[in-house]
Design an enzyme around this catalytic site. Structure first.
Site, PDB file in Angstrom:
ATOM      1  CE  LYS A 139      -3.961   1.759   2.685  1.00 44.28           C
ATOM      2  NZ  LYS A 139      -4.737   1.560   3.932  1.00 44.28           N
ATOM      3  CB  SER A 214      -7.813   3.306   2.816  1.00 40.52           C
ATOM      4  OG  SER A 214      -7.107   2.544   3.764  1.00 40.52           O
ATOM      5  CB  SER A 238      -8.432   0.400   5.437  1.00 40.36           C
ATOM      6  OG  SER A 238      -9.127   1.625   5.474  1.00 40.36           O
TER       7      SER A 238
END
Lengths: 560, 560
Positions: A139, A214, A238
């Site tokens: 990420k 996310s 997320s």
């Protein structure tokens, strides 16, 4: 249009974005471009990596393999890390063209690193660590020394990380190859992935729908097998939401087991609900490889905020759960607030059937004060006052709204009354009572399970709905509640929306406007083929046990 | 004089105190009263329990025994729990008359419980748990169902606890006998013990001096062997300071290993530095019995805020420290801010000699940013705005100052600017960086220890001074710094002030006014005979290893 000041005087923010995107484009070999004819008119792009003719059959074989197979084949010299890395770099770039899932791309570095690892293996006859030669995606938050981690903020473009994040250090130490970073929503505090720098990440199952957030870039990338193991973060859902939306496996550990030091974040210093870092993968075994490797590497030496609690093989063997012989699962059919859409309820039924068929017990899970737990969390931590965001951005007051469709700015990104430390303490106090009541409730189930133990794990929806058209994602109450309780939660893909069976139900007694709105939004034709995952939730710090029980559910579902 | 409203109309607060003290007096058998002639003119009352003729020689033998001996003799039927409990009740009451150390006294309940345990043992031939029959004292904070826990607030008199605190549940489950609770300072946030309800607790080594705080009642009680095992709490030094001041053993675990749920507290919801509960005892083995028992009892089931990390026998065997063969200790001679008084420095030298004589290595510990760590903590958590205290008291705005000598109201009990959640987050962020730097510094010592490991434990002063005359206690920077770092710390008594050797040094270059004031206050004649303890500090969650290394230091000192 707003301007950002830089050393060279004001530059239009869109010029900075254009330059950044050009840099990204230039990091990708031009001969890895998909013929646009292949994707014309497609909304489900899952098969494109195989059909687009860019991958060799060997590369398709490699990128279709599970994590333990890849690690075994590299360690045995059957495949080189260069071969494997090349295959995943190509497939990641293909995935990016289909879903816009990547931020930073380091193909040259990755191939150099892979070659070094291949040399090491040849020279020493042994691997450098359990992840030897495996490409692992990250990420965007996780810093790599000397590289950018913009998190989608225009004002962070060009800012280079001073050091590797803790988890990056451990991945490298254990032999992983870093090759791409993946897209996130602005502020991270949103269940969809969109920002002003990299734009929107699409769901490969239906590009009209969101990849979630996310950790949305990872979700799309892994669904397309541009990666088989990635690292995300989760504070309210997320990791779990993108896993569910994209049909991949994900694991949110309890906080403070996997290093979060050295990553950029939105709420630095907010400790009420700490961010958990954890893996997304193409299998439960991929999740387990990551967790076992990190927890066996004394992670507290790279991040002293972690619990000194190494990987526990006994716990993985379900020592506290009767060795897994006859487990008792509790199913959370609904939380009394938002009634799940038909495919979610069907997935729960499938889980029940599968587990019973495998010889386990399944009882109903009675939710206790989920609404209060969620309200407490939202009041205390999803709290980004403008001065805080501006403090971080330090340059331009319009970054937050600029470029985004105003309808997509969630309420928690709009100004809020500042909270005092005293008020925050009152929320902590309330939360402690809520947690105590919840775990007393959970431990009290030992009187009804018939196993002599409390419910071994809870099976719960991830969201009360599947991925939805871009911009429609609502609150994540089914995931947030287990963040407030700090429970480990593993997402297993279960099924996909089937309009033939997941027909719209007659209206029920709505618990409120949001429940009614959720009911109204369900359209099985529109959502056909979107994945459904479920959470397997354990008590705090039962990471090892939940990895084992996640595998039990996954195996049971495969036997249905 | 302020008035408190009650159901019966206004009652003067001093009447409530008088009634409460009368109730306490009535809970003590009148034939356990010390002849005042025995103590006339004494300031050191340590020998009075033996000389006052109230204890039989058997009772003196029992109360002189160490925890493992007591447990063994009860379990073997050599002594009954009723005998042991009677002896400790008597000696606790004697200690109370000498130092005013008790708050609640439950002699009848204790003897009833002891008799039940004796019956159980006789009937089943086995103990109910590892603490079978042992009287364990409790700091006033720990609630016992149906009993008071006033914490020294007049307005809490008569408020009965709804449930046992988590640690109380585990003590009972493991066979302990509860018999007394002990005195604390108002608000707990002070290194001396005084409040409006129970008054002041004196130091049995010198009754003109303080017993310390906030676990001051336990410190005095255990020094007089009115208890051999008590439970306290520590957020900035509240177990360690009274241990040091009274010459007893104390252990502050890392936070979230021993239950704190269900106790009253001053800063509920303040999670930045969590209160640690831990034992005070007459020996390291007493500390170990407590920790091993609690950590082996799945304490997270009574307090879900705890880490799921059971007692680890391997860690106690120093598996991470070369099995204890040649350890390397780092000695913190001074923190660069407050220079310790001569007896403290001499104790450090004794520790060094003792450890070297036992075959271990000792190097200097270089403190890193201790002042910044302390400032960060004080800014963030020692923060009792008046509205918060009033919220708790709920009745009378003058409770905090009433009765107390104004010079004894520490600055942190005076009004402060409220802190915003945003400001608190900035402190958390700063603290995370400070902690990371500190542990990097610590782990970096592996290059200089010669053992291949970082420094195994730090030996540090508890305070830069011994107990002082009442009202003189200053900041607790040597203890607070290890709270900010969340390190386990065990206090070992080392020596006593000896005016013949601990002569006042010539003035040094003062780091500031507080350093100069500290220098000036030292008077070896005034402080003669007061105890000196030292901290043995480990990395976070190394409770088991620090219990082992504490014993190593203690044994080494006994060989000097």
């Amino acid at each position: 249009m707003a301007a950002i000041s830089s050393g060279q005087g004001p530059i239009d923010w869109q010029d900075k974005v254009t330059a950044k995107r050009r840099q990204q484009q230039e990091s990708i070999p031009s001969d890895w471009t998909i013929d646009s004819a292949v994707i014309d008119g497609l909304t489900n792009v899952l098969e494109v990596p195989v059909t687009c003719a860019l991958l060799t059959s060997k590369e398709i074989e490699i990128t279709s393999a599970d994590v333990p197979v890849l690690l075994h084949n590299i360690a045995q010299g059957i495949w080189t890390s260069v071969q494997v890395t090349t295959a995943f770099c190509k497939r990641a770039v293909i995935a990016h063209q289909l879903t816009n899932c990547l931020t930073e791309v380091y193909i040259d570095d990755a191939l150099k690193r892979a070659a070094e690892l291949d040399d090491y293996l040849k020279q020493h006859g042994t691997v450098v660590g359990p992840l030897h030669g495996l490409p692992v995606s990250l990420k965007d938050q996780f810093c790599i020394k000397g590289r950018e981690a913009t998190m989608g903020y225009v004002s962070w473009i060009g800012k280079l990380a001073k050091d590797d994040a803790g988890v990056v250090k451990l991945l490298i130490e254990n032999g992983a190859v870093l090759y791409v970073k993946t897209n996130v929503p602005q502020t991270l505090m949103w269940g969809e992935t969109f920002n002003n720098v990299f734009g929107r990440t699409l769901n490969p199952h239906n590009t009209n729908c969101t990849s979630g957030g996310s950790t949305g870039g990872e979700g799309a990338l892994i669904a397309l097998r541009g990666s088989v193991l990635g690292v995300g973060t989760d504070i309210a859902g997320s990791i779990r939401i993108p896993s569910h939306y994209n049909g991949v496996y994900g694991f949110k550990p309890s906080s403070h087991r996997v290093p979060t030091f050295g990553m950029v974040n939105s709420l630095d210093g907010q400790d009420s609900i700490a961010t958990s870092a954890g893996p997304l993968a193409s299998s439960v075994s991929g999740l387990k490889v990551f967790m076992q490797t990190i927890l066996s590497s004394r992670p507290w030496t790279v991040d002293p905020s972690l619990i000194r609690k190494p990987w526990d093989e006994e716990a993985y063997g379900l020592a506290d759960h009767g060795r897994g012989d006859t487990l008792c699962f509790g199913i959370l059919w609904e939380d009394g607030h938002l009634k799940p859409h038909p495919p979610i309820s069907r997935a729960l039924l499938m889980a029940k059937r599968a587990l019973e068929q495998a010889g386990h017990k399944v009882i109903d899970w009675v939710p206790l004060q989920h609404r209060e737990l969620n309200t407490n969390a939202v009041s205390g931590f999803i709290f980004i006052p403008p001065q805080y965001v501006l403090f971080k951005l330090n340059t331009d007051s319009s970054e937050l709204s600029r470029g985004a469709d105003p309808s997509e700015i969630p309420p928690f990104r709009q100004p809020r009354q500042p909270l005092s430390a005293f008020e925050l303490w009152q929320l902590h106090k309330e939360r402690r009572e809520l947690r105590q009541a919840y775990f007393d409730h959970w431990n009290g189930t030992k009187n009804v399970t018939g196993t002599g133990r409390p419910v071994d794990a809870i099976i719960a929806p991830v969201m009360p709905y599947t991925s939805l058209p871009h911009g429609s994602t609502g609150p994540a109450t089914y995931t947030l509640v287990f963040s407030t309780l700090d429970c480990p939660s593993l997402v297993v893909p279960v099924t996909k929306v089937d309009p033939a069976v997941d027909v719209k139900a007659a209206p029920h007694q709505f618990s409120g406007d949001d429940d009614e709105a959720l009911y109204n939004i369900y359209d099985p034709e529109l959502l056909a083929g979107l994945p459904v995952g479920l959470q397997v939730v354990g008590q705090r710090h039962e990471e090892e046990a939940i990895l084992a029980m996640g595998a039990i559910l996954d195996d049971a579902l495969k036997q249905l």
